[in-house]
Design a protein around this motif. Structure first.
Motif, PDB file in Angstrom:
ATOM      1  N   SER A   1       5.728  -0.679 -11.487  1.00  0.00           N
ATOM      2  CA  SER A   1       5.794  -1.129 -12.877  1.00  0.00           C
ATOM      3  C   SER A   1       6.517  -0.108 -13.758  1.00  0.00           C
ATOM      4  O   SER A   1       6.672   1.066 -13.391  1.00  0.00           O
ATOM      5  N   THR A   2       6.946  -0.568 -14.911  1.00  0.00           N
ATOM      6  CA  THR A   2       7.581   0.314 -15.886  1.00  0.00           C
ATOM      7  C   THR A   2       6.645   1.460 -16.259  1.00  0.00           C
ATOM      8  O   THR A   2       7.053   2.620 -16.341  1.00  0.00           O
ATOM      9  N   GLY A   3       5.383   1.134 -16.474  1.00  0.00           N
ATOM     10  CA  GLY A   3       4.413   2.161 -16.857  1.00  0.00           C
ATOM     11  C   GLY A   3       4.251   3.224 -15.800  1.00  0.00           C
ATOM     12  O   GLY A   3       4.160   4.417 -16.115  1.00  0.00           O
ATOM     13  N   ARG A   4       4.213   2.815 -14.542  1.00  0.00           N
ATOM     14  CA  ARG A   4       4.043   3.778 -13.445  1.00  0.00           C
ATOM     15  C   ARG A   4       5.232   4.738 -13.359  1.00  0.00           C
ATOM     16  O   ARG A   4       5.069   5.917 -13.034  1.00  0.00           O
TER      17      ARG A   4
ATOM     18  N   TYR B   1      15.104  -4.175 -11.409  1.00  0.00           N
ATOM     19  CA  TYR B   1      14.185  -3.059 -11.182  1.00  0.00           C
ATOM     20  C   TYR B   1      14.820  -1.785 -11.722  1.00  0.00           C
ATOM     21  O   TYR B   1      16.044  -1.637 -11.752  1.00  0.00           O
ATOM     22  N   ILE B   2      13.989  -0.877 -12.172  1.00  0.00           N
ATOM     23  CA  ILE B   2      14.465   0.348 -12.826  1.00  0.00           C
ATOM     24  C   ILE B   2      14.907   1.364 -11.776  1.00  0.00           C
ATOM     25  O   ILE B   2      14.169   1.675 -10.844  1.00  0.00           O
ATOM     26  N   THR B   3      16.117   1.879 -11.946  1.00  0.00           N
ATOM     27  CA  THR B   3      16.628   2.931 -11.062  1.00  0.00           C
ATOM     28  C   THR B   3      16.669   4.289 -11.758  1.00  0.00           C
ATOM     29  O   THR B   3      16.622   5.323 -11.092  1.00  0.00           O
TER      30      THR B   3
ATOM     31  N   GLU C   1       5.477  -0.371 -23.544  1.00  0.00           N
ATOM     32  CA  GLU C   1       4.797   0.579 -22.653  1.00  0.00           C
ATOM     33  C   GLU C   1       4.912   1.998 -23.200  1.00  0.00           C
ATOM     34  O   GLU C   1       3.944   2.774 -23.154  1.00  0.00           O
ATOM     35  N   LEU C   2       6.075   2.342 -23.720  1.00  0.00           N
ATOM     36  CA  LEU C   2       6.262   3.660 -24.328  1.00  0.00           C
ATOM     37  C   LEU C   2       5.320   3.838 -25.505  1.00  0.00           C
ATOM     38  O   LEU C   2       4.656   4.881 -25.650  1.00  0.00           O
ATOM     39  N   GLN C   3       5.244   2.830 -26.339  1.00  0.00           N
ATOM     40  CA  GLN C   3       4.368   2.890 -27.509  1.00  0.00           C
ATOM     41  C   GLN C   3       2.905   3.008 -27.100  1.00  0.00           C
ATOM     42  O   GLN C   3       2.153   3.827 -27.656  1.00  0.00           O
TER      43      GLN C   3
ATOM     44  N   SER D   1       0.824  -1.206   0.000  1.00  0.00           N
ATOM     45  CA  SER D   1       0.000   0.000   0.000  1.00  0.00           C
ATOM     46  C   SER D   1       0.856   1.252   0.000  1.00  0.00           C
ATOM     47  O   SER D   1       0.577   2.204  -0.730  1.00  0.00           O
ATOM     48  N   VAL D   2       1.922   1.262   0.810  1.00  0.00           N
ATOM     49  CA  VAL D   2       2.812   2.420   0.848  1.00  0.00           C
ATOM     50  C   VAL D   2       3.470   2.625  -0.503  1.00  0.00           C
ATOM     51  O   VAL D   2       3.589   3.745  -0.999  1.00  0.00           O
ATOM     52  N   ALA D   3       3.898   1.542  -1.134  1.00  0.00           N
ATOM     53  CA  ALA D   3       4.538   1.647  -2.451  1.00  0.00           C
ATOM     54  C   ALA D   3       3.587   2.221  -3.481  1.00  0.00           C
ATOM     55  O   ALA D   3       3.973   3.023  -4.335  1.00  0.00           O
ATOM     56  N   ASN D   4       2.309   1.815  -3.405  1.00  0.00           N
ATOM     57  CA  ASN D   4       1.341   2.310  -4.376  1.00  0.00           C
ATOM     58  C   ASN D   4       0.993   3.776  -4.138  1.00  0.00           C
ATOM     59  O   ASN D   4       0.682   4.510  -5.073  1.00  0.00           O
ATOM     60  N   MET D   5       1.045   4.219  -2.870  1.00  0.00           N
ATOM     61  CA  MET D   5       0.681   5.596  -2.566  1.00  0.00           C
ATOM     62  C   MET D   5       1.846   6.553  -2.741  1.00  0.00           C
ATOM     63  O   MET D   5       1.650   7.743  -2.927  1.00  0.00           O
ATOM     64  N   ALA D   6       3.083   6.044  -2.665  1.00  0.00           N
ATOM     65  CA  ALA D   6       4.247   6.919  -2.708  1.00  0.00           C
ATOM     66  C   ALA D   6       4.364   7.588  -4.072  1.00  0.00           C
ATOM     67  O   ALA D   6       4.117   6.964  -5.107  1.00  0.00           O
ATOM     68  N   PRO D   7       4.739   8.858  -4.108  1.00  0.00           N
ATOM     69  CA  PRO D   7       4.872   9.556  -5.389  1.00  0.00           C
ATOM     70  C   PRO D   7       6.078   9.071  -6.162  1.00  0.00           C
ATOM     71  O   PRO D   7       7.080   8.663  -5.581  1.00  0.00           O
ATOM     72  N   ASN D   8       5.957   9.062  -7.460  1.00  0.00           N
ATOM     73  CA  ASN D   8       7.091   8.718  -8.299  1.00  0.00           C
ATOM     74  C   ASN D   8       8.151   9.807  -8.203  1.00  0.00           C
ATOM     75  O   ASN D   8       7.846  10.993  -8.220  1.00  0.00           O
ATOM     76  N   THR D   9       9.405   9.402  -8.133  1.00  0.00           N
ATOM     77  CA  THR D   9      10.494  10.360  -8.102  1.00  0.00           C
ATOM     78  C   THR D   9      10.880  10.701  -9.531  1.00  0.00           C
ATOM     79  O   THR D   9      11.265   9.837 -10.299  1.00  0.00           O
TER      80      THR D   9
END
Length: 206
Positions: free
Chosen positions: A158-161, A126-128, A78-80, A39-47
């Motif tokens: 996820s990559t999309g997020r 995982y993407i950094t 995902e980009l496409q 839940s925390v991961a889903n709520m945290a803002p993307n950096t």
């Protein structure tokens, strides 16, 4: 006979009940912790860094230079998908083969590290870092970057997020700080490209 069977089964039933009483709180605790972390991961803002862009005409077709060093299998799909949702078609070309009739060209780098998600021993990438650079005729139109920093709550997002806010900043004018055609903007573009190269080099050494 029935009384004998009941007498033999009674200790076993008590043992199973005791085990249930002992293990159930532990299992419940693990499940609760897992749910809380998710839940925390889903709520945290993307950096992500601030997107910056020159004012430019609306784009409908973008060429993408394929980066063979990117190992994230779903990045291009995902980009496409996300650009098509913005009514932007993309054409993908090998490095050095971008045709001259492209409205603009999108360059990208994606850096990854390996790790195991919580409660798992499976190693996964995982993407950094994600770096997007949009150019036209050699001139930078826009750029944006994602960095996994701080508490890294979205490490396993996820990559999309991770990609969505970058595309919003590049292709949505309201979310971009408009550049003026000045020496400052050219310096910022140069610094961005140097930073991408530096971080990619550091990741390679690691």
């Amino acid at each position: 006979m029935n009384y004998l069977l009941r007498a033999l089964m009674a200790p076993l039933a008590l043992t199973l009940s005791a085990c249930s009483l002992i293990t159930s709180p532990l299992v419940a605790g693990v499940q609760l912790a897992s749910t809380a972390v998710t839940s925390v991961a889903n709520m945290a803002p993307n950096t992500s860094t601030n997107g910056i862009a020159h004012p430019h005409d609306e784009l409908h077709n973008v060429c993408v230079e394929l980066n063979s060093g990117v190992i994230v299998a779903d990045f291009i799909p995902e980009l496409q998908k996300q650009l098509r949702e913005r009514e932007i078609e993309i054409r993908i070309y090998a490095a050095g083969n971008i045709p001259s009739d492209c409205e603009a060209t999108l360059y990208y780098t994606v850096l990854t590290q390996w790790g195991s998600p919580l409660f798992s021993d499976e190693l996964r990438p995982y993407i950094t870092d994600i770096n997007l650079l949009l150019k036209k005729n050699g001139k930078v139109l826009a750029n944006a970057a994602y960095r996994l920093d701080g508490m890294a709550y979205d490490k396993w997002s996820s990559t999309g997020r991770k990609l969505t806010p970058l595309l919003q900043k590049i292709f949505t004018t309201d979310n971009m700080a408009q550049w003026q055609n000045s020496a400052t903007s050219r310096d910022d573009a140069s610094h961005f490209e140097q930073d991408v190269a530096r971080r990619a080099s550091a990741a390679t050494r690691n």
